[in-house]
Design a protein around this motif. Structure first.
Motif, PDB file in Angstrom:
ATOM      1  N   UNK A 213       0.838  -1.182   0.000  1.00  0.00           N
ATOM      2  CA  UNK A 213       0.000   0.000   0.000  1.00  0.00           C
ATOM      3  C   UNK A 213       0.882   1.244   0.000  1.00  0.00           C
ATOM      4  N   UNK A 214       0.412   2.218  -0.671  1.00  0.00           N
ATOM      5  CA  UNK A 214       1.088   3.515  -0.712  1.00  0.00           C
ATOM      6  C   UNK A 214       0.810   4.274   0.582  1.00  0.00           C
ATOM      7  N   UNK A 215       1.693   5.211   0.945  1.00  0.00           N
ATOM      8  CA  UNK A 215       1.473   5.985   2.169  1.00  0.00           C
ATOM      9  C   UNK A 215       0.104   6.669   2.205  1.00  0.00           C
ATOM     10  N   UNK A 216      -0.367   7.169   1.062  1.00  0.00           N
ATOM     11  CA  UNK A 216      -1.674   7.840   1.039  1.00  0.00           C
ATOM     12  C   UNK A 216      -2.793   6.845   1.351  1.00  0.00           C
ATOM     13  N   UNK A 217      -2.665   5.597   0.876  1.00  0.00           N
ATOM     14  CA  UNK A 217      -3.678   4.585   1.168  1.00  0.00           C
ATOM     15  C   UNK A 217      -3.650   4.184   2.638  1.00  0.00           C
TER      16      UNK A 217
ATOM     17  N   UNK B 281       4.842   1.332   4.538  1.00  0.00           N
ATOM     18  CA  UNK B 281       4.782   0.868   3.146  1.00  0.00           C
ATOM     19  C   UNK B 281       5.893  -0.146   2.884  1.00  0.00           C
ATOM     20  N   UNK B 282       7.093   0.149   3.346  1.00  0.00           N
ATOM     21  CA  UNK B 282       8.225  -0.761   3.140  1.00  0.00           C
ATOM     22  C   UNK B 282       7.995  -2.090   3.850  1.00  0.00           C
ATOM     23  N   UNK B 283       7.361  -2.066   5.007  1.00  0.00           N
ATOM     24  CA  UNK B 283       7.094  -3.295   5.754  1.00  0.00           C
ATOM     25  C   UNK B 283       6.018  -4.142   5.067  1.00  0.00           C
ATOM     26  N   UNK B 284       5.064  -3.512   4.409  1.00  0.00           N
ATOM     27  CA  UNK B 284       3.985  -4.246   3.742  1.00  0.00           C
ATOM     28  C   UNK B 284       4.404  -4.807   2.386  1.00  0.00           C
ATOM     29  N   UNK B 285       5.396  -4.198   1.757  1.00  0.00           N
ATOM     30  CA  UNK B 285       5.756  -4.546   0.382  1.00  0.00           C
ATOM     31  C   UNK B 285       6.042  -6.039   0.187  1.00  0.00           C
TER      32      UNK B 285
ATOM     33  N   UNK C 202       0.311 -10.697  -4.512  1.00  0.00           N
ATOM     34  CA  UNK C 202       0.046 -10.380  -5.921  1.00  0.00           C
ATOM     35  C   UNK C 202       0.365 -11.562  -6.832  1.00  0.00           C
ATOM     36  N   UNK C 203       1.202 -12.496  -6.344  1.00  0.00           N
ATOM     37  CA  UNK C 203       1.562 -13.663  -7.153  1.00  0.00           C
ATOM     38  C   UNK C 203       0.717 -14.896  -6.841  1.00  0.00           C
ATOM     39  N   UNK C 204      -0.223 -14.819  -5.918  1.00  0.00           N
ATOM     40  CA  UNK C 204      -1.031 -15.986  -5.547  1.00  0.00           C
ATOM     41  C   UNK C 204      -1.738 -16.614  -6.744  1.00  0.00           C
ATOM     42  N   UNK C 205      -2.368 -15.863  -7.623  1.00  0.00           N
ATOM     43  CA  UNK C 205      -3.021 -16.519  -8.762  1.00  0.00           C
ATOM     44  C   UNK C 205      -2.045 -17.345  -9.606  1.00  0.00           C
ATOM     45  N   UNK C 206      -0.813 -16.882  -9.746  1.00  0.00           N
ATOM     46  CA  UNK C 206       0.176 -17.629 -10.525  1.00  0.00           C
ATOM     47  C   UNK C 206       0.606 -18.919  -9.835  1.00  0.00           C
TER      48      UNK C 206
END
Length: 186
Positions: free
Chosen positions: A1-5, A35-39, A46-50
């Motif tokens: 997530x971005x800081x704004x989110x 943000x860095x901790x969530x990345x 984001x890769x789960x479907x693959x």
């Protein structure tokens, strides 16, 4: 997530102290750290479907998916431990991809032929039964194309497991006879 989110998720009293675009304020620094901790987690998610797509997932995961698709009985481990079929990992990926269709057709001549073609990568298998007038009742004959000969053991294993349970079978051309025993020879 971005800081704004992330900021939209903060309690209102804290969110009001944020000055977007301000450099050096404590809250902005905290949001960038979050943000860095969530990345790393977001990258995995984001890769789960693959992970569950047999054509693109990691080689080791294909063996796991083969278990889900009930085709793991044909899996062998490669020299480096990678699950594969004797015909190659690409054919295992395709077999897992088509497992729903193969399951739907299980017990039919067309389903057995499709299974053999996908598992070996060779076309031209012929499956005959009594309706074809060439076999006794409750018996299958599976004709192997010449290109399938290197996969004879795999074909035999597949036919034994995927044929209707009440039917016997043999492969054509038949298995070569065993060499005469040399035990007891002088």
């Amino acid at each position: 997530m971005r800081p704004a989110e992330i900021a939209t998720l903060l309690p209102g009293v804290i969110g009001r102290t944020r000055t977007p675009g301000a450099a050096g304020d404590v809250l902005s620094a905290l949001l960038m750290a979050m943000e860095a901790m969530h990345r790393p987690c977001e990258d995995v998610l984001s890769r789960v479907p693959d992970l569950f797509a047999p054509q693109v997932t990691d080689d080791a995961m294909v063996g796991f998916l083969a278990g889900w698709a009930d085709v793991d009985r044909y899996v062998r481990n490669d020299h480096d431990g990678t699950p594969t079929l004797p015909s190659g990992l690409g054919h295992l990926r395709q077999l897992v991809s088509l497992s729903v269709e193969l399951s739907r057709r299980r017990g039919t001549k067309a389903g057995l032929k499709l299974f053999l073609e996908v598992a070996t990568g060779v076309t031209g298998f012929v499956v005959l039964d009594e309706r074809d007038g060439v076999t006794p009742p409750f018996h299958l004959v599976v004709r192997l194309p010449a290109d399938a000969e290197p996969f004879r053991d795999l074909v035999r294993e597949i036919v034994a497991a995927e044929r209707p349970a009440h039917m016997t079978f043999n492969l054509d051309p038949p298995d070569p006879p065993l060499p005469p025993s040399t035990l007891g020879a002088t």
